[in-house]
Design an enzyme around this catalytic site. Structure first.
Site, PDB file in Angstrom:
ATOM      1  N   GLU A  20       0.845  -1.203   0.000  1.00 19.84           N
ATOM      2  CA  GLU A  20       0.000   0.000   0.000  1.00 19.84           C
ATOM      3  C   GLU A  20       0.880   1.253   0.000  1.00 19.84           C
ATOM      4  OE1 GLU A  20      -2.445   1.798  -0.251  1.00 19.84           O
ATOM      5  OE2 GLU A  20      -4.332   0.731   0.092  1.00 19.84           O
ATOM      6  N   ARG A 103      -6.752   0.964  12.985  1.00 19.83           N
ATOM      7  CA  ARG A 103      -5.391   1.263  12.548  1.00 19.83           C
ATOM      8  C   ARG A 103      -5.431   2.357  11.500  1.00 19.83           C
ATOM      9  NH1 ARG A 103      -4.388  -0.608   7.453  1.00 19.83           N
ATOM     10  NH2 ARG A 103      -5.490  -2.452   6.670  1.00 19.83           N
ATOM     11  N   ASN A 105      -4.567   3.838   7.788  1.00 19.91           N
ATOM     12  CA  ASN A 105      -4.645   3.080   6.538  1.00 19.91           C
ATOM     13  C   ASN A 105      -4.084   3.784   5.314  1.00 19.91           C
ATOM     14  OD1 ASN A 105      -5.501   0.773   4.998  1.00 19.91           O
ATOM     15  ND2 ASN A 105      -7.121   2.063   4.143  1.00 19.91           N
ATOM     16  N   GLU A 124     -12.191  -4.960   9.693  1.00 18.17           N
ATOM     17  CA  GLU A 124     -12.968  -4.632   8.495  1.00 18.17           C
ATOM     18  C   GLU A 124     -14.450  -4.927   8.678  1.00 18.17           C
ATOM     19  OE1 GLU A 124     -11.145  -6.419   5.062  1.00 18.17           O
ATOM     20  OE2 GLU A 124      -9.144  -5.650   5.551  1.00 18.17           O
ATOM     21  N   ASN A 151     -10.400   4.947   2.578  1.00 13.33           N
ATOM     22  CA  ASN A 151      -9.234   5.018   1.706  1.00 13.33           C
ATOM     23  C   ASN A 151      -9.100   6.429   1.177  1.00 13.33           C
ATOM     24  OD1 ASN A 151      -7.267   2.807   0.942  1.00 13.33           O
ATOM     25  ND2 ASN A 151      -9.173   1.642   1.138  1.00 13.33           N
ATOM     26  N   ASP A 200     -10.156   1.248  -3.826  1.00 12.83           N
ATOM     27  CA  ASP A 200      -9.088   1.307  -2.822  1.00 12.83           C
ATOM     28  C   ASP A 200      -8.431   2.691  -2.899  1.00 12.83           C
ATOM     29  OD1 ASP A 200      -6.957   0.535  -1.010  1.00 12.83           O
ATOM     30  OD2 ASP A 200      -7.344  -1.542  -1.547  1.00 12.83           O
TER      31      ASP A 200
END
Length: 295
Positions: A20, A103, A105, A124, A151, A200
């Site tokens: 990522e 967390r 991201n 999630e 995101n 995403d």
């Protein structure tokens, strides 16, 4: 006519669970990115082929270069300063100490040097994540409604529009971004049915178009500033998490991918899943900004 001039190719075989956060660091002439589940930070120099990696103390969602030197890293425990010379992490602030299941991201830097980042439920499932802005005094300001997996955000080249994504909901939102960092006029920008993939990480190019990776969608999409789908870049793997524009002309696109959702048999049949990919385009990206505020 499309802007993509070459097909995506794997440039670093990592077979990682969840790559990522790719970011081109101009003063380093290198791409930096993370493996969230593998607790790794990676650096790739496309000119020399040099590859380097560092261990992170926990899940790390992003690293973005800071004006003070080093990087701001988004860890499960909050924002930290990362020094690649020593490998040390120094805690800055935890935006959600009351949410140990969350967390950090994804993130971006506004043209004025402000850091914007998202949080999410690590399982999630719960709608516990939001997009935050790091203020000059070090406070983290929640700026969007809560959802399970945030995101982005991504910010238009003129700094006036902020995009953020509700991944499980398949929704991309646009907001007006004021000079003081406040958001208004939140509206639906695009909607992607789950069967086409989950939106995403988002990134903008120099024409103000929004590029979005599709998790379980085998593609990256390019949208106009009006939300019109302009182009789809097909990949040989199914989970593309985010892209970044790099190279001297900002026309080499780097794409991070993931394989954490695949069975061992599927991983064997798709060996480039979880690799770093690249391809060329005819439209440049936007030069990155250093984090200047709140750190």
């Amino acid at each position: 006519m499309g802007v993509v001039t070459s097909a995506p190719q794997s440039v670093w075989s990592l077979a990682a669970p969840l790559l990522e956060g790719p970011v081109w660091v101009a003063h380093d002439a290198a791409l930096w990115f993370v493996d969230i589940k593998g607790h790794k930070i990676h650096r790739y120099d496309p000119e020399t082929g040099d590859k380097r990696s560092w261990d992170a103390p926990d899940q790390v969602g992003f690293v973005l270069p800071a004006a003070r030197g080093g990087f701001v890293a988004g860890l499960k425990t909050g924002l930290a300063h990362f020094d690649p010379e020593t490998g040390a992490f120094t805690q800055l602030v935890d935006p959600e100490p009351e949410k140990p299941g969350n967390r950090l991201n994804d993130a971006t830097v506004c043209p004025d040097g402000r850091l914007w980042f998202g949080t999410m439920d690590d399982a999630e499932a719960e709608d516990s994540g939001a997009v935050y802005r790091l203020a000059a005094d070090g406070d983290c300001v929640a700026s969007t409604p809560f959802c399970s997996i945030t995101n982005g955000p991504a910010i238009s080249p003129d700094g006036r529009t902020l995009y953020h994504i509700d991944t499980l909901g398949g929704l991309i939102f646009a907001c007006d971004l004021a000079p003081d960092g406040s958001l208004s006029n939140r509206r639906e920008f695009a909607r992607i049915p789950n069967e086409q993939g989950y939106p995403d990480g988002p990134t903008v190019d120099a024409e103000g178009c929004l590029w979005v990776g599709l998790y379980k969608g085998s593609a990256v999409r390019r949208y106009s500033p009006a939300g019109e789908l302009l182009e789809t870049v097909e990949f040989p793997v199914d989970a593309i998490t985010k892209i970044a524009f790099g190279g001297p002309d900002l026309k080499t696109v780097f794409a991070t991918t993931a394989n954490k959702h695949l069975t061992p048999e599927e991983k064997a049949a798709n060996p480039t899943s979880g690799d770093l990919f690249s391809f060329r385009v005819s439209v440049a990206g936007v030069a990155g900004t250093l984090v200047r505020e709140g750190v």
